[in-house]
Design an enzyme around this catalytic site. Structure first.
Site, mmCIF file in Angstrom:
data_model
loop_
_atom_site.group_PDB
_atom_site.id
_atom_site.type_symbol
_atom_site.label_atom_id
_atom_site.label_comp_id
_atom_site.label_asym_id
_atom_site.label_seq_id
_atom_site.Cartn_x
_atom_site.Cartn_y
_atom_site.Cartn_z
ATOM 1 N N ASP A 84 0.847 -1.200 0.000
ATOM 2 C CA ASP A 84 0.000 0.000 0.000
ATOM 3 C C ASP A 84 0.883 1.251 0.000
ATOM 4 O OD1 ASP A 84 -2.384 1.444 0.223
ATOM 5 O OD2 ASP A 84 -2.340 1.393 2.419
ATOM 6 N N HIS A 85 0.627 2.168 -0.906
ATOM 7 C CA HIS A 85 1.406 3.424 -0.995
ATOM 8 C C HIS A 85 2.911 3.183 -0.999
ATOM 9 C CE1 HIS A 85 -1.972 6.118 -0.849
ATOM 10 N NE2 HIS A 85 -2.492 5.350 0.084
ATOM 11 N N ASP A 105 3.149 4.607 -5.336
ATOM 12 C CA ASP A 105 2.528 5.916 -5.146
ATOM 13 C C ASP A 105 3.514 7.002 -5.549
ATOM 14 O OD1 ASP A 105 1.380 8.250 -4.372
ATOM 15 O OD2 ASP A 105 1.005 7.673 -2.294
ATOM 16 N N HIS A 177 -7.391 9.719 4.243
ATOM 17 C CA HIS A 177 -7.050 8.618 5.154
ATOM 18 C C HIS A 177 -7.463 8.996 6.577
ATOM 19 C CE1 HIS A 177 -3.756 7.319 2.155
ATOM 20 N NE2 HIS A 177 -4.664 6.374 2.162
ATOM 21 N N GLY A 209 -11.329 4.418 2.877
ATOM 22 C CA GLY A 209 -12.669 3.813 2.984
ATOM 23 C C GLY A 209 -13.325 3.959 4.350
ATOM 24 N N VAL A 230 -9.623 -0.061 3.313
ATOM 25 C CA VAL A 230 -10.054 0.222 4.687
ATOM 26 C C VAL A 230 -8.917 -0.113 5.635
ATOM 27 C CG1 VAL A 230 -11.713 -0.384 6.502
ATOM 28 C CG2 VAL A 230 -12.453 -0.349 4.111
ATOM 29 N N ASN A 231 -8.547 0.825 6.469
ATOM 30 C CA ASN A 231 -7.488 0.594 7.440
ATOM 31 C C ASN A 231 -7.934 1.065 8.822
ATOM 32 O OD1 ASN A 231 -5.092 0.271 8.790
ATOM 33 N ND2 ASN A 231 -3.922 1.744 7.605
HETATM 34 P P1 13P Z 1 -8.534 4.516 5.941
HETATM 35 O O1 13P Z 1 -7.476 4.369 6.986
HETATM 36 O O2 13P Z 1 -9.145 5.875 5.953
HETATM 37 O O3 13P Z 1 -9.542 3.432 5.986
HETATM 38 O O4 13P Z 1 -7.782 4.423 4.536
HETATM 39 C C1 13P Z 1 -7.155 3.225 4.162
HETATM 40 C C2 13P Z 1 -6.393 3.373 2.909
HETATM 41 O O5 13P Z 1 -6.750 4.111 2.018
HETATM 42 C C3 13P Z 1 -5.187 2.556 2.738
HETATM 43 O O6 13P Z 1 -4.425 2.973 1.666
#
Ligand code: 13P
Length: 287
Positions: A84-85, A105, A177, A209, A230-231
């Site tokens: 991720d990123h 990214d 985020h 998300g 979603v994180n």
């Molecule tokens: P959130 O932490 O807002 O759910 O975002 C997660 C995300 O976009 C991971 O790249």
């Protein structure tokens, strides 16, 4: 079953639903996400930020753990292990470590440098059978040290990056985020529509998300979003359940301090959040 994310996202695009990317932080997180995806017969993407990768002692450890856990739990739904990123160096490290998908990214570079680095990483990822996501515009807020101003992506730049052979595209459309502030204006659907129109139906990715209202999620999916990240929401559910356990003094009763007991409510809470999202995104029974 560990796979890259290309086919699952093309299927999602054509079937008008989205696959959830749930970021993982440790063994409990990974197990909760895998078990829930299996229970719901849903494809799933495990997201790993560079910070979380470091925390778990490196991408090699993560890849080995996910591969072994996927086998030991007998997971049959498609699972992608996705950076991720990623930075340029991080993306290369994940290819070597055995990830099945990467995100590069390059949104903080000027467009020429984003194009040059993305082009190089597309070739590397595809040579090794991985899928690759790239980003244009930036996601607002902060995630593991990656800070974005929340710029809306320019459709012409999206078209340029999408044309490099990437498999899915993250484009900033006012998403952030972490938790959304009370004065958040919502997703910019006009921008999303233009980006979708300019990018030849490539699966689009919605970051940030956590906390996006249901109707906005559904509208985003109808406009070409096929992957939703979603994180924070899993982190909040985990923390809330763990706090309740401790505040109720359960860690002091019997062997309630045993980490397998102490972490169990949090792990169950992650499962409930992942279940809710998979049902909302429409990917249940699409494995
Ligand atoms: P959130 O932490 O807002 O759910 O975002 C997660 C995300 O976009 C991971 O790249």
């Amino acid at each position: 079953m560990l796979v890259n994310a290309t086919n699952m996202l093309l299927k999602a695009r054509d079937g008008h639903y989205a696959v959830g990317q749930f970021n993982i932080n440790n063994l409990e997180w990974t197990k909760s996400v895998l078990l829930t995806a299996q229970e719901l017969n849903s494809p799933v993407i495990l997201g790993v930020s560079e910070g979380a990768g470091k925390y778990m002692t490196g991408f090699k450890t993560v890849a080995a753990m996910v591969k072994a856990m996927d086998e030991s739990l007998g997971i049959t739904v498609p699972v992608a292990l996705h950076l991720d990123h990623g930075t340029y160096e991080g993306a290369k490290a994940c290819v070597a470590a055995g990830f099945t998908s990467i995100m590069f990214d390059g949104s903080h570079y000027d467009i020429d440098e984003n194009v040059a680095k993305t082009t190089e990483l597309v070739a590397l990822a595809h040579d090794h059978g991985l899928s690759i996501e790239a980003e244009v515009g930036s996601i607002g807020g902060e995630e593991d040290g990656v800070v974005g101003m929340g710029e809306i992506a320019d459709p012409a730049q999206c078209a340029m990056i999408a044309g490099l052979g990437i498999d899915f595209l993250a484009a900033g459309i006012g998403n952030i985020h972490g938790k959304y502030p009370a004065n958040w204006k919502g997703l910019d659907f006009e921008a999303l529509d233009k980006i979708h129109g300019a990018t030849n139906n490539i699966p689009l990715v919605l970051h940030g998300g956590t906390g996006i209202p249901e109707e906005m999620i559904k509208k985003a999916i109808s406009l070409g979003v096929s992957k939703i990240n979603v994180n924070t929401e899993c982190q909040l559910s985990f923390a809330d359940a763990t706090r309740k356990y401790i505040e109720a003094g359960k860690d002091l009763q019997g062997k309630g301090f045993d980490p397998r007991k102490l972490l169990a409510p949090g792990a169950e809470a992650i499962k409930a959040t992942v279940r809710e999202k998979i049902e909302l995104f429409g990917s249940a029974n699409k494995a």
